[in-house]
Design an enzyme around this catalytic site. Structure first.
Site, PDB file in Angstrom:
ATOM      1  N   GLY A  48     -12.784   2.213   8.075  1.00  0.00           N
ATOM      2  CA  GLY A  48     -12.514   2.596   6.681  1.00  0.00           C
ATOM      3  C   GLY A  48     -13.055   1.604   5.670  1.00  0.00           C
ATOM      4  O   GLY A  48     -13.283   0.425   5.966  1.00  0.00           O
ATOM      5  N   ASP A  53      18.836 -13.533 -36.143  1.00  0.00           N
ATOM      6  CA  ASP A  53      18.592 -12.103 -36.374  1.00  0.00           C
ATOM      7  C   ASP A  53      19.746 -11.323 -35.730  1.00  0.00           C
ATOM      8  O   ASP A  53      20.464 -11.857 -34.870  1.00  0.00           O
ATOM      9  CB  ASP A  53      17.246 -11.725 -35.743  1.00  0.00           C
ATOM     10  N   ARG A 106      -0.970   1.196   7.352  1.00  0.00           N
ATOM     11  CA  ARG A 106      -1.657   1.069   8.638  1.00  0.00           C
ATOM     12  C   ARG A 106      -2.473  -0.213   8.694  1.00  0.00           C
ATOM     13  O   ARG A 106      -3.110  -0.589   7.720  1.00  0.00           O
ATOM     14  CB  ARG A 106      -2.614   2.260   8.840  1.00  0.00           C
ATOM     15  N   VAL A 123     -17.049   9.535   0.123  1.00  0.00           N
ATOM     16  CA  VAL A 123     -18.115  10.305   0.787  1.00  0.00           C
ATOM     17  C   VAL A 123     -19.327  10.441  -0.127  1.00  0.00           C
ATOM     18  O   VAL A 123     -20.475  10.257   0.286  1.00  0.00           O
ATOM     19  CB  VAL A 123     -17.598  11.704   1.226  1.00  0.00           C
ATOM     20  N   ASP A 151      19.979  -7.212 -34.809  1.00  0.00           N
ATOM     21  CA  ASP A 151      19.626  -6.189 -33.802  1.00  0.00           C
ATOM     22  C   ASP A 151      18.581  -6.719 -32.824  1.00  0.00           C
ATOM     23  O   ASP A 151      17.528  -7.209 -33.223  1.00  0.00           O
ATOM     24  CB  ASP A 151      19.078  -4.936 -34.491  1.00  0.00           C
TER      25      ASP A 151
END
Length: 725
Positions: free
Chosen positions: A29, A497, A10, A376, A499
């Site tokens: 707000g 390397d 909004r 609040v 893996d």
């Protein structure tokens, strides 16, 4: 000049249709207040839905022009979009899930399609306004897919995401059929913010377990960048509330209200109509208070403000009916001619009247069952200029982490809340002032403007951290430089390397067999350079996989060496005392028994605890426990504990890849050296390389290597390029 684009579902205005015309009403707000200074300066802009459907093209054009003057741009949604995206997926799937009300969750594929469609509409609207170097700050759960959509179109943009509602545990998020898409959508951002550490922790856990992206210390390792996840508790405009409470207008309203209610003690509750707020439970608590403490009848009233919300939705209609019934029942049971227990208002109030309620109330009862932050309670504290009053706050609200001087309660413990109200009513003024003043100091310091500043500063910090890594990225320019250097070389060597570098990881390590492409690539490279496969793998596996290849191999991090020009098959490079293994193995076996899917691999010089097959949260937890246990034991045996990719390895510290690589290079003059690896065991190789070497770490972790490369796929692309040189 770069600008900031604020994006939310909004806009900070409401578009109203009156007498055939549209008019704008500004939002009051907290978010609108905090971001006011950002979107109204320079070329900055706020993009969002104006809050009403507009079908007429001329009216749309008029609204676009008017909003442009207000530094806003609209995303127009159809009635169907609003029903399916907003009321549907956002509020019937995500809202209940994120607030732990799983009984209300709806799994509707049409709603999901609408959610994707509307997020794409927002994306299209932003792309029209955005430049590549802009900062785009996306807000809240309605737009979780948007960051990744933007990332695909604007790969270099600075994108942030903030969620204003709670983020649930993995057990809840996994129930949503589209959980992976939602998480990957949010991970399009560079910075992801939540109100509390708990929300952040839940998010990191869900991302790790559902998407497989690894995270550590608040950072997620995405494919080509790091993402920071952090908590930023949102504040309020403290001085606005403090000033309003002092104003003559508000004080006149207080005087008027007080004349009507007399000198009774006032409890205040203010909520939007929602099942997460615990409104019926609060009425039951007040009823129980009046039953148990009959002396309070006629002396205490509850002012209950419920702001209308989604009252056309069935579950909300039923909630409203339940509240009406409970209020009617309590008032009919206890009311007298001069006293009403509950003053119930089902409407919103103007700011000055709201301020009067805050100012005159003795107690604020803020007891949601679940809440992201809840402002609040902060507004109540800020309005207490005389420092008199008591805040009773739910532990389930994000604000409870900051407002420790409130009386904290579990809203599900009815008697506990009753006792808290009684404690608040009995609290002396001195204690009230001590508590309120302590909370006020905190709220002044961490107000909404500070929240915005801290968040924006953090975006800069993350981008600087990313730039640090990107500056080491093996891009096209670096690839060309490496290729050019390799072409000129007369004596080149590669340390590769296995893996995670030459091939991806498998659940079963023995399944990571070199494919035909890799074998062919190694063969081509070995015809042009000395190639060394340097791995933590055991010698037998490496020997079998690369049988017949004209390459050198270093196995088990440097224990075994195979030289292509030596007649001996494997040489034991480092003699190792294995007497420590029995003690360590028994500890590892204990953790295997406690961790389904874990297993131990024994090598000549080391023991490896694998947890790739383990449920991810449990695997990480057990690995940390075992790591701590082994570190303690390692001291006595002069051993080193290494954390690899889903493995924990323990070995002698003087045996490492770097030492073996140095030994292999001894006595030779290499004019081109390339070393590539993917984890901490390869850091020893990088450290051992001379300054003129090209060292590359796979992934975007911090490293001793000169460069980072994105993935195994890119490693192979680089090696193919060199093979073709």
């Amino acid at each position: 000049m770069a600008k900031t684009i604020i994006v939310s579902n909004r806009l900070p205005i409401s578009l109203r249709h009156r007498n055939g015309k549209f008019e704008f009403k500004p939002s009051a707000g907290g978010l609108a207040t905090g971001l006011d200074s950002i979107y109204k300066s320079g070329e900055n802009i706020w993009i969002g839905w104006p809050g009403n459907t507009v079908d007429d093209a001329e009216q749309r054009a008029e609204i676009i022009l008017e909003l442009h003057e207000l530094k806003m741009a609209p995303v127009f949604l159809s009635k169907k979009d609003v029903e399916q995206f907003y009321e549907g997926f956002s509020n019937e799937t995500l809202w209940p899930a994120f607030h732990y009300f799983t009984q209300y969750m709806v799994y509707n594929p049409d709603h999901w399609e609408a959610y994707v469609r509307v997020n794409q509409k927002f994306c299209d609207a932003i792309v029209k306004k955005a430049d590549p170097d802009d900062t785009i700050w996306v807000h809240d759960y309605q737009l979780m897919l948007l960051p990744q959509m933007l990332r695909e179109i604007l790969p270099d943009a600075t994108i942030a995401f903030f969620q204003h509602i709670p983020f649930p545990s993995y057990e809840i998020i996994r129930m949503i059929p589209w959980r992976r898409e939602l998480l990957e959508g949010v991970c399009g951002a560079d910075l992801i913010g939540f109100h509390t550490y708990d929300d952040m922790r839940h998010f990191l856990s869900a991302v790790g377990r559902i998407t497989g992206m690894s995270g550590e210390s608040g950072y997620i390792q995405a494919e080509n960048r790091i993402i920071n996840v952090d908590s930023f508790p949102m504040g309020i405009d403290y001085h606005k509330f403090a000033k309003q409470a002092k104003s003559r207008k508000t004080q006149n309203i207080v005087k008027d209200f007080r004349e009507k209610v007399g000198d009774q003690k006032l409890l205040l509750t203010i909520d939007r109509l929602d099942y997460s707020k615990g409104i019926p439970q609060r009425i039951h608590v007040f009823d129980q208070l009046l039953k148990q403490h009959k002396e309070l009848r006629g002396k205490v009233s509850m002012i209950m403000i419920v702001v209308p919300s989604r009252d056309r939705v069935q579950s909300y209609k039923e909630l409203k009916e339940e509240i009406d019934l409970l209020v009617g029942r309590i008032n009919s049971e206890y009311s007298t001619l001069d006293w009403v227990p509950v003053h119930y208002f089902y409407r919103s109030f103007p700011f000055e009247e709201l301020s009067a309620f805050y100012s005159m109330s003795d107690i604020a009862l803020v007891t949601p069952l679940r809440d992201g932050m809840n402002l609040v309670c902060k507004e109540f504290v800020a309005s207490k200029n005389d420092e008199k009053g008591v805040l009773i706050l739910s532990e389930m609200a994000g604000a409870s982490k900051e407002l420790q001087d409130a009386i904290l309660v579990n809203p599900n413990d009815r008697q506990g809340v009753v006792d808290a109200i009684y404690q608040a009513l009995s609290m002396d003024e001195e204690e009230q002032k001590l508590r309120i003043s302590a909370m006020q100091e905190s709220l002044k310091k961490y107000d909404v403007f500070q929240w915005v500043k801290v968040f924006m500063d953090r975006i800069d910090h993350v981008k600087a951290k990313q730039a640090e890594l990107t500056s080491k990225d093996v891009d096209a320019k670096v690839m060309n430089e490496i290729q050019s250097s390799f072409k000129k070389a007369k004596s080149p060597i590669f340390f590769l390397d296995y893996d995670g570098t030459l091939t991806g990881f498998k659940a079963n390590p023995q399944d990571a067999i070199p494919d035909a492409e890799l074998k062919s690539l190694i063969k081509e490279l070995s015809g042009k350079a000395q190639v060394v496969i340097i791995s933590g793998r055991d010698k037998d596996t490496l020997g079998k996989w690369f049988k017949g290849q004209q390459i050198d191999m270093i196995a088990e991090h440097g224990v075994w060496v195979h030289r292509k020009d030596h007649s001996l098959d494997w040489e034991l490079y480092a003699e190792v005392d294995d007497s420590w293994k029995e003690d360590i193995r028994s500890v590892m076996e204990y953790y295997v028994l406690r961790t389904p899917g874990a297993f131990i691999e024994e090598k000549h010089h080391s023991l490896v605890w694998h947890y790739r097959k383990v449920e991810s949260g449990l695997g990480d937890l057990r690995m940390r426990e075992l790591f701590s246990h082994l570190k303690y034991m390692a001291r006595g045996h002069n051993l080193q504990v290494l954390e690899g990719n889903m493995v924990l390895e323990i070995k002698r510290p003087d045996i490492n890849k770097g030492r073996a690589a140095n030994s292999l290079m001894k006595g030779h003059e290499f004019d081109f050296i390339l070393a590539i690896g993917d984890d901490w065991t390869d850091e020893d190789t990088f450290k051992a390389m001379p300054k003129n070497a090209y060292s590359i770490r796979v992934g975007y972790a911090y490293t001793q290597a000169n460069y980072n490369i994105k993935s195994v796929k890119q490693v192979r692309q680089l090696l193919h390029k060199l093979a073709e040189s």
